[in-house]
Scaffold this motif. Sequence first.
Motif, PDB file in Angstrom:
ATOM      1  N   PHE A 202       0.832  -1.194   0.000  1.00 57.56           N
ATOM      2  CA  PHE A 202       0.000   0.000   0.000  1.00 57.56           C
ATOM      3  C   PHE A 202       0.869   1.248   0.000  1.00 57.56           C
ATOM      4  O   PHE A 202       0.689   2.156  -0.817  1.00 57.56           O
ATOM      5  N   THR A 203       1.831   1.276   0.918  1.00 56.98           N
ATOM      6  CA  THR A 203       2.730   2.426   1.021  1.00 56.98           C
ATOM      7  C   THR A 203       3.492   2.650  -0.279  1.00 56.98           C
ATOM      8  O   THR A 203       3.615   3.760  -0.768  1.00 56.98           O
TER       9      THR A 203
ATOM     10  N   GLU B 210     -11.161   4.796  -7.046  1.00 56.85           N
ATOM     11  CA  GLU B 210     -12.070   3.670  -6.791  1.00 56.85           C
ATOM     12  C   GLU B 210     -11.414   2.368  -7.214  1.00 56.85           C
ATOM     13  O   GLU B 210     -11.459   1.371  -6.490  1.00 56.85           O
ATOM     14  N   CYS B 211     -10.800   2.374  -8.389  1.00 53.45           N
ATOM     15  CA  CYS B 211     -10.202   1.151  -8.915  1.00 53.45           C
ATOM     16  C   CYS B 211      -8.981   0.736  -8.106  1.00 53.45           C
ATOM     17  O   CYS B 211      -8.722  -0.465  -7.923  1.00 53.45           O
ATOM     18  N   ALA B 212      -8.228   1.706  -7.615  1.00 56.69           N
ATOM     19  CA  ALA B 212      -7.086   1.365  -6.766  1.00 56.69           C
ATOM     20  C   ALA B 212      -7.588   0.715  -5.483  1.00 56.69           C
ATOM     21  O   ALA B 212      -7.047  -0.284  -5.014  1.00 56.69           O
ATOM     22  N   GLN B 213      -8.654   1.294  -4.939  1.00 55.51           N
ATOM     23  CA  GLN B 213      -9.242   0.749  -3.716  1.00 55.51           C
ATOM     24  C   GLN B 213      -9.718  -0.677  -3.948  1.00 55.51           C
ATOM     25  O   GLN B 213      -9.478  -1.565  -3.132  1.00 55.51           O
ATOM     26  N   ASP B 214     -10.388  -0.907  -5.082  1.00 52.04           N
ATOM     27  CA  ASP B 214     -10.841  -2.257  -5.449  1.00 52.04           C
ATOM     28  C   ASP B 214      -9.663  -3.214  -5.503  1.00 52.04           C
ATOM     29  O   ASP B 214      -9.726  -4.329  -4.982  1.00 52.04           O
ATOM     30  N   ALA B 215      -8.586  -2.762  -6.160  1.00 57.96           N
ATOM     31  CA  ALA B 215      -7.417  -3.633  -6.339  1.00 57.96           C
ATOM     32  C   ALA B 215      -6.834  -4.061  -4.992  1.00 57.96           C
ATOM     33  O   ALA B 215      -6.484  -5.226  -4.791  1.00 57.96           O
ATOM     34  N   PHE B 216      -6.737  -3.118  -4.066  1.00 57.22           N
ATOM     35  CA  PHE B 216      -6.181  -3.467  -2.754  1.00 57.22           C
ATOM     36  C   PHE B 216      -7.130  -4.360  -1.973  1.00 57.22           C
ATOM     37  O   PHE B 216      -6.695  -5.223  -1.207  1.00 57.22           O
ATOM     38  N   ALA B 217      -8.437  -4.162  -2.163  1.00 51.66           N
ATOM     39  CA  ALA B 217      -9.412  -5.030  -1.491  1.00 51.66           C
ATOM     40  C   ALA B 217      -9.276  -6.456  -1.996  1.00 51.66           C
ATOM     41  O   ALA B 217      -9.293  -7.419  -1.221  1.00 51.66           O
TER      42      ALA B 217
END
Lengths: 107, 409
Positions: B13-14, B36-43
């Motif tokens: 993440f960092t 949004e897509c970055a958040q999805d990817a990390f989820a």
Amino acid sequence: MRYLLLHSQPVAALVDDPGSPPSTWLEETEDVRRGGARLRPATDATAATVRVRGGETLVTHGPFAELAEEIAGYDLIEVPDLDRAIEVAAAHPTLHRGAIEIRPVVG
Amino acid sequence: MMPPADDALRTAFTDEWGRVVAAVIARTGDWALAEECAQDAFAVAAERWAVDGVPERPGAWLTTVARRRAIDRLRRSGVEGRALAALSADRTDDREPDEIPDDRLRLVFACCHPALPMDARVALTLRTLCGLEVAEIARAFGVSEGAMAKRLVRARQRIAHTGIPFRIPTGSALDTRVDGVLTVLYLLFTEGYTPSAGPDATRSDLSGEAIRLAALLTVQLPTHPDARALLALLLLHDARRPARTDGTGALVPLAAQDRTRWDRVRIERGSAELRTAVRQGAAGRYALQAQIALLHDEARDAGATDWPRIAALYERLVLVDPSPQAVLARAVAVAAAHGPDAGLAVLDEVRAHPQLAGDHYLPATEAELLRTAGRLGAAADAYRRALGLVRTAPERAHLEQRLAGLDAG
């Protein structure tokens, strides 16, 4: 994107020296300009301001706001982005004593 | 999104958030979508890595997932045309990690664009480059989460409406724009120069983010001396942080700090970066401030501080940075080198400066010098004036302690 360049100049300066056309700048920006003109100074009382209030049309002489600076002219340009618009505006010779407001045109 | 429990995910993440967001913005021009897509990817990563293990190239893995999500979302919203084609056609993620273009520099310049108001630049940088949660950013700047969310929305709209481009400035504009970025990073650092509270607040370490971004800048712009000078300054300053507060969270002034707690590794690194920066031609305000910081950091104890050299550096600093804050710092240095009356004379130069009017720094500095000069009555007045303007609890406590110390004789 299209941007309107509003050339703002100090009123006093315009009275003393309306300035000559910026021919070099006009040449260099020919391909991005879509229109433009100098305006007669508002302080010559060549400006008229119209409002409609309560159904009544009111006309006053002079600009809509009495300020130390006034709009001396405008240019409509078409460039890919804001940085390019800034480059075009920054090259204008009158900027040593005035300012250019860059406004994106809607649509 | 809940803070990731897993170490690998936290590290990823960092290291990768900004890079993933930048990659999707580069291909779609849509900032909100990119987040949004970055958040999805990390989820997805949080679920899959626990089962499948951490991928060999986490950045590439995450970027691929984010891209696919972007394509899905664009298709579902019925968007045709170039954005979709650009996403689908790009085979970047199949290349080796070194070949995946790092679009973060473009993102830095866009976030810090002069056409954005300063508070928007700071908020955008923290959200899109550093991945801080909106709530974290809001907390750091003392505003409500709703207000910060609105600030970010308006900033993204502004980028779209005014046509702020996603690219690295060229030609004569580059230096000015880099300076603008450095200003944002400097602001970030000084805002964050207070310790975070609690284990879950480590991501709110604004100073740490500022240092990370400054380091990124020196990697992306290796020959730019000012970026390196700023990195040196931040490292040399941050090195003192462990000694800056005591166990209760109270502020410890520089003269009283336990120098054994200073981070020597950071000092070494900052010193090395400064040497390189100076060799590259850095001579502006960040280089001068870094040299001052280094003189402090190298002094064995407060008594060994080379105040005359520091005062001389401040003389040069106020020439390039005539901010009243720099003059205040100069007054302190001059007082340490030549006595409190000399320092008070320097203060006279900025007494009426409007920029200092709303803050406690001027009366606080004045109070210190008056106290040192033995003019206790005047010092007490100045401390009281400072207390009337101070805004943070630790600084208030420090001033109250000083005022009480006067009465105690």
